[in-house]
Design a protein around this motif. Structure first.
Motif, mmCIF file in Angstrom:
data_model
loop_
_atom_site.group_PDB
_atom_site.id
_atom_site.type_symbol
_atom_site.label_atom_id
_atom_site.label_comp_id
_atom_site.label_asym_id
_atom_site.label_seq_id
_atom_site.Cartn_x
_atom_site.Cartn_y
_atom_site.Cartn_z
ATOM 1 N N GLY A 164 -9.509 46.286 -27.225
ATOM 2 C CA GLY A 164 -10.824 46.696 -27.720
ATOM 3 C C GLY A 164 -11.933 46.376 -26.731
ATOM 4 O O GLY A 164 -12.838 47.194 -26.518
ATOM 5 N N ILE A 165 -11.864 45.216 -26.108
ATOM 6 C CA ILE A 165 -12.865 44.845 -25.101
ATOM 7 C C ILE A 165 -12.760 45.779 -23.898
ATOM 8 O O ILE A 165 -13.772 46.251 -23.378
ATOM 9 C CB ILE A 165 -12.700 43.376 -24.688
ATOM 10 C CG1 ILE A 165 -13.112 42.458 -25.850
ATOM 11 C CG2 ILE A 165 -13.521 43.057 -23.430
ATOM 12 C CD1 ILE A 165 -12.775 41.002 -25.637
ATOM 13 N N ALA A 166 -11.538 46.067 -23.461
ATOM 14 C CA ALA A 166 -11.358 46.986 -22.332
ATOM 15 C C ALA A 166 -11.936 48.363 -22.674
ATOM 16 O O ALA A 166 -12.543 49.023 -21.821
ATOM 17 C CB ALA A 166 -9.884 47.096 -21.955
ATOM 18 N N ASP A 177 -5.484 38.415 -30.027
ATOM 19 C CA ASP A 177 -4.266 39.170 -29.736
ATOM 20 C C ASP A 177 -4.579 40.290 -28.753
ATOM 21 O O ASP A 177 -5.730 40.485 -28.360
ATOM 22 C CB ASP A 177 -3.647 39.723 -31.021
ATOM 23 C CG ASP A 177 -4.625 40.576 -31.828
ATOM 24 O OD1 ASP A 177 -5.470 41.272 -31.226
ATOM 25 O OD2 ASP A 177 -4.553 40.541 -33.065
ATOM 26 N N ASP A 178 -3.525 41.035 -28.377
ATOM 27 C CA ASP A 178 -3.723 42.081 -27.378
ATOM 28 C C ASP A 178 -4.576 43.223 -27.926
ATOM 29 O O ASP A 178 -5.276 43.892 -27.166
ATOM 30 C CB ASP A 178 -2.399 42.583 -26.806
ATOM 31 C CG ASP A 178 -1.518 43.276 -27.826
ATOM 32 O OD1 ASP A 178 -1.663 43.039 -29.033
ATOM 33 O OD2 ASP A 178 -0.661 44.065 -27.384
ATOM 34 N N GLY A 179 -4.574 43.438 -29.230
ATOM 35 C CA GLY A 179 -5.426 44.480 -29.798
ATOM 36 C C GLY A 179 -6.904 44.197 -29.555
ATOM 37 O O GLY A 179 -7.677 45.107 -29.239
ATOM 38 N N ILE A 191 -4.689 45.423 -18.963
ATOM 39 C CA ILE A 191 -4.822 44.241 -19.815
ATOM 40 C C ILE A 191 -3.519 43.458 -19.719
ATOM 41 O O ILE A 191 -2.441 44.004 -19.962
ATOM 42 C CB ILE A 191 -5.091 44.632 -21.284
ATOM 43 C CG1 ILE A 191 -6.406 45.427 -21.397
ATOM 44 C CG2 ILE A 191 -5.152 43.407 -22.170
ATOM 45 C CD1 ILE A 191 -6.242 46.892 -21.353
ATOM 46 N N ARG A 192 -3.628 42.209 -19.330
ATOM 47 C CA ARG A 192 -2.423 41.400 -19.130
ATOM 48 C C ARG A 192 -2.644 39.988 -19.657
ATOM 49 O O ARG A 192 -3.643 39.357 -19.325
ATOM 50 C CB ARG A 192 -2.118 41.341 -17.636
ATOM 51 C CG ARG A 192 -0.777 40.726 -17.330
ATOM 52 C CD ARG A 192 -0.529 40.627 -15.847
ATOM 53 N NE ARG A 192 -0.538 41.914 -15.197
ATOM 54 C CZ ARG A 192 -0.263 42.070 -13.905
ATOM 55 N NH1 ARG A 192 0.043 41.037 -13.150
ATOM 56 N NH2 ARG A 192 -0.298 43.272 -13.372
ATOM 57 N N LEU A 251 -5.560 33.833 -23.759
ATOM 58 C CA LEU A 251 -6.327 34.398 -22.647
ATOM 59 C C LEU A 251 -5.686 35.687 -22.155
ATOM 60 O O LEU A 251 -4.464 35.798 -22.082
ATOM 61 C CB LEU A 251 -6.399 33.400 -21.492
ATOM 62 C CG LEU A 251 -7.148 32.104 -21.779
ATOM 63 C CD1 LEU A 251 -7.068 31.179 -20.566
ATOM 64 C CD2 LEU A 251 -8.589 32.370 -22.151
ATOM 65 N N TYR A 252 -6.538 36.643 -21.812
ATOM 66 C CA TYR A 252 -6.099 37.908 -21.240
ATOM 67 C C TYR A 252 -6.931 38.188 -19.996
ATOM 68 O O TYR A 252 -8.132 37.919 -19.973
ATOM 69 C CB TYR A 252 -6.304 39.067 -22.224
ATOM 70 C CG TYR A 252 -5.360 39.036 -23.389
ATOM 71 C CD1 TYR A 252 -4.159 39.733 -23.351
ATOM 72 C CD2 TYR A 252 -5.657 38.290 -24.522
ATOM 73 C CE1 TYR A 252 -3.283 39.693 -24.423
ATOM 74 C CE2 TYR A 252 -4.783 38.248 -25.593
ATOM 75 C CZ TYR A 252 -3.605 38.953 -25.539
ATOM 76 O OH TYR A 252 -2.724 38.909 -26.594
ATOM 77 N N ALA A 253 -6.275 38.731 -18.979
ATOM 78 C CA ALA A 253 -6.983 39.237 -17.809
ATOM 79 C C ALA A 253 -7.185 40.727 -18.027
ATOM 80 O O ALA A 253 -6.260 41.432 -18.425
ATOM 81 C CB ALA A 253 -6.181 38.997 -16.536
#
Length: 130
Positions: free
Chosen positions: A93-95, A87-89, A109-110, A2-4
């Motif tokens: 990409g969503i951001a 992953d964070d990549g 992104i966190r 999960l990422y915020a």
């Protein structure tokens, strides 16, 4: 994982948008939301109320409630997304997709860990670092 994705913006700029300008930004964002929902990547998302309505609890003991956000900054936190990405990549990409339709926003992104009161986090349940 999960990422915020925290959405920051100059609040006065957002508040100055006409209903048509706001609707145009929201239409673009909803297209991104629809794609994320179709791929089962989007969790909770929220557009936060104005900072004039915010309250901050800080200080020792019971704390003191003060008006407004806890920090004075040029940009304010105005919204957030929770996304489930490999992953964070992928989260970045969503951001970037969100920023394409709302280019004056800043996205942080966190990584986040789901916290359920009374349940151990997976890292601690397996004896790892938490």
């Amino acid at each position: 994982m999960l990422y915020a994705i925290l959405a920051y913006h100059v609040e006065a700029e957002v508040m100055s948008w006409t209903p048509e300008e706001d609707a145009a930004v929201m239409t673009g964002l909803l297209k991104v939301h629809d794609r994320l929902n179709a791929n089962k990547l989007l969790g909770p998302a929220a557009r936060l109320g104005g900072t004039a309505e915010a309250r901050t609890l800080r200080g020792p003991g019971d704390g003191m409630v003060i008006d407004g956000p806890f920090a004075e900054t040029k940009e304010q936190l105005l919204g957030l997304y929770v996304v489930d990405c490999a992953d964070d990549g992928a989260a970045i990409g969503i951001a970037r997709d969100l920023r394409r339709v709302n280019p004056s926003a800043v996205y942080e992104i966190r990584p986040i860990r789901l916290y359920l009161p009374g349940e151990a986090l997976p890292e601690t349940a397996q004896g790892g670092q938490g």
